[in-house]
Design a protein around this motif. Sequence first.
Motif, short mmCIF file in Angstrom:
data_model
loop_
_atom_site.label_atom_id
_atom_site.label_comp_id
_atom_site.label_asym_id
_atom_site.label_seq_id
_atom_site.Cartn_x
_atom_site.Cartn_y
_atom_site.Cartn_z
N LYS A 128 0.82 -1.20 0.00
CA LYS A 128 0.00 0.00 0.00
C LYS A 128 0.86 1.26 0.00
CE LYS A 128 -3.71 2.28 2.62
NZ LYS A 128 -4.56 2.20 3.84
N PHE A 129 0.45 2.21 -0.83
CA PHE A 129 1.14 3.48 -0.94
C PHE A 129 0.17 4.60 -0.56
CE2 PHE A 129 2.92 0.41 -3.82
CZ PHE A 129 4.29 0.50 -3.58
N PHE A 130 0.54 5.39 0.43
CA PHE A 130 -0.30 6.49 0.89
C PHE A 130 0.02 7.74 0.08
CE2 PHE A 130 -0.31 3.64 4.50
CZ PHE A 130 -1.59 3.78 5.06
N MET A 131 -0.98 8.27 -0.61
CA MET A 131 -0.81 9.52 -1.33
C MET A 131 -1.24 10.70 -0.46
SD MET A 131 -2.32 8.09 -4.97
CE MET A 131 -1.82 9.47 -6.02
N ALA A 132 -1.55 10.42 0.81
CA ALA A 132 -1.96 11.44 1.78
C ALA A 132 -1.17 11.24 3.07
CB ALA A 132 -3.45 11.38 2.03
N TYR A 133 -1.52 12.03 4.09
CA TYR A 133 -0.85 12.06 5.39
C TYR A 133 0.58 12.58 5.25
CZ TYR A 133 -4.84 9.30 6.97
OH TYR A 133 -6.10 8.86 7.26
N LYS A 134 0.67 13.82 4.76
CA LYS A 134 1.96 14.46 4.54
C LYS A 134 2.74 14.55 5.85
CE LYS A 134 3.95 18.54 2.32
NZ LYS A 134 3.65 19.77 1.53
N GLY A 135 4.01 14.18 5.76
CA GLY A 135 4.88 14.21 6.93
C GLY A 135 4.79 12.98 7.80
N MET A 136 3.88 12.04 7.46
CA MET A 136 3.75 10.81 8.24
C MET A 136 3.95 9.58 7.36
SD MET A 136 0.63 11.58 10.93
CE MET A 136 -0.52 12.25 9.74
N VAL A 160 -3.48 1.83 -3.25
CA VAL A 160 -3.27 3.25 -2.95
C VAL A 160 -4.39 3.81 -2.07
CG1 VAL A 160 -1.87 3.85 -4.97
CG2 VAL A 160 -4.38 3.93 -5.13
N HIS A 161 -3.99 4.64 -1.12
CA HIS A 161 -4.90 5.57 -0.45
C HIS A 161 -4.84 6.83 -1.31
CE1 HIS A 161 -6.23 7.94 3.34
NE2 HIS A 161 -6.23 8.77 2.32
N ALA A 201 -7.39 9.40 -10.16
CA ALA A 201 -7.06 9.47 -11.58
C ALA A 201 -5.56 9.40 -11.81
CB ALA A 201 -7.62 10.77 -12.17
N ARG A 202 -4.80 10.08 -10.97
CA ARG A 202 -3.34 10.10 -11.13
C ARG A 202 -2.75 8.71 -10.88
NH1 ARG A 202 -0.03 12.33 -6.95
NH2 ARG A 202 -1.95 13.35 -6.24
N ALA A 203 -3.21 8.05 -9.83
CA ALA A 203 -2.72 6.70 -9.54
C ALA A 203 -3.06 5.73 -10.66
CB ALA A 203 -3.30 6.20 -8.21
N ILE A 204 -4.27 5.84 -11.19
CA ILE A 204 -4.70 4.97 -12.29
C ILE A 204 -3.82 5.20 -13.52
CG2 ILE A 204 -6.56 4.65 -13.98
CD1 ILE A 204 -8.53 4.99 -11.64
N VAL A 216 -7.63 0.40 -5.45
CA VAL A 216 -7.89 1.67 -4.78
C VAL A 216 -8.70 1.39 -3.53
CG1 VAL A 216 -8.83 4.00 -4.99
CG2 VAL A 216 -7.89 2.85 -7.01
N VAL A 217 -8.12 1.67 -2.36
CA VAL A 217 -8.80 1.38 -1.09
C VAL A 217 -9.80 2.48 -0.77
CG1 VAL A 217 -6.76 0.14 -0.26
CG2 VAL A 217 -7.08 2.54 0.37
N HIS A 218 -10.72 2.17 0.10
CA HIS A 218 -11.78 3.05 0.61
C HIS A 218 -12.21 4.14 -0.40
CE1 HIS A 218 -8.31 5.43 1.64
NE2 HIS A 218 -8.12 4.91 2.84
N VAL A 219 -12.88 3.70 -1.45
CA VAL A 219 -13.44 4.63 -2.43
C VAL A 219 -14.66 5.30 -1.78
CG1 VAL A 219 -14.48 4.86 -4.71
CG2 VAL A 219 -12.65 3.19 -4.32
N MET A 220 -14.58 6.61 -1.57
CA MET A 220 -15.60 7.30 -0.79
C MET A 220 -16.46 8.27 -1.59
SD MET A 220 -15.19 6.00 2.25
CE MET A 220 -16.05 7.09 3.36
#
Length: 473
Positions: A128-136, A160-161, A201-204, A216-220
């Motif tokens: 899994k690759f996190f595209m969010a949680y900057k600095g963590m 991906v998140h 879209a970018r990850a795809i 793509v995890v947790h599609v909200m």
Amino acid sequence: MNLEKCIDSKLLPQSVGDDATVLDATGKFVMPGGIDPHTHLAMGFMDSETIDDFFSGQAAALAGGTTMHIDFVIPVKGSLSKGFEAYKEKAKKSCMDYGFHMAVTKWDEDVSREMEIMVKEKGINSFKFFMAYKGMLMINDELLLDGLKKCKSLGALAMVHAENGDAVFEGQKRMIELGITGPEGHALSRPPVNLEGEATARAIRLASFVNTPLYVVHVMSIDAMEEIAKARKSGQRVIGEPVVSGLVLDDSGLWDPDFINAAKQDLILPPYVMSPPIRALGHDKALQAALSTGNLQLVGTDHCSFNSTQKALGIDDFRKIPNGVNGIEERMHLVWDTMVESGQISVTDYVRITSAECARIFNIYPRKGAILAGSDADIIILNPNSSFEISARSHHSRSDTNVYEGRRGKGKVEVTIAGGKIVWENDELKAVPGSGKYIKMQPFSYLFSGIDKIDAQYRSSLRAPVQRSKAAS
């Protein structure tokens, strides 16, 4: 009910011994136990640790008809191996079967080598690759590309998140500058089209560039779902996973004037702080429709539960509210009531989106996700005419709150059998710490079938390098 339609006829004995337990499933559905593809048990996050460990979380799962889950290992200071060992220790108290995904939070040659070890020796086939949680936890596009290429070479599924972490960070600062410090600031700082839709879209597109499957995890949101549907229509191997909170809730609770209701998960009104956020009314119905038509493929929970005291860490600043909601116990019931009872999907589809497809994606079918000769004896009996009511007073999670508090519906799991043993019957839980097994998952699932041919077609289409004659000197 005709059991032969649900169970391999070879498994139906002509007679049973005196020591056998006979369960009457007349008028009920016998089906494979659920598999939750997305959980976070005993995870340290945002200056807290999720309240459910590998016993309490799994016990809750069994009470709700889930007999296996796949948890996310978080590296220790970037080390996958140290992270794996830490989670092995956490999982010693497991009372049901489980597997691991692995997060990747940095990139160097050591991480690349460790990914090989995870796949070839440790039974992990997804990263899994996190595209969010900057600095963590967040990674940039360069790291994501490196990771996608490595996943492809190993036959491991990239996950991906999908949120634009840089934009989230700016959105959070904007809310604080505007004086919006309450839970509503969380959703306002992460709008669906600009952040979740863009990142999806970018990850795809990056996965298409590398030519490797993507999960793509947790599609909200509608925006993320539409990007996945468009990619799948074009033939790209993309899996979209909604979570039960996104299917059945909307964000109205974030605007409750009582912070205790909106963020601390009070028993009167549940919390909604998770990432990506639970969206406005309308996104839930669109995600349900996408699940019913096959544009989304399976349902997880992102079970990442914090109690009211932990949630209160962000009482003056929404950025400090630990992100996450419960769902591991409630998923099977809520999906039945929302999707089957409403007529949106069939019973067969229910089995597919709660267990069978997950087993196929992560290459453990038919050991899991089926009732066949040779399969693990993970079975549930669901009574479609029985009702349920969700409450923190009666659930099996250690949390003092429940995001689905007070919700009622039809379709209740009355019996759970894990590994051939009855672990839930007559509203009584018989979970035994240490009885759960780690399930290794092999690489190169069906999603990788034909990838080499697509690569060959790409190479043949290049018409390059062009052979050019050099001028005589």
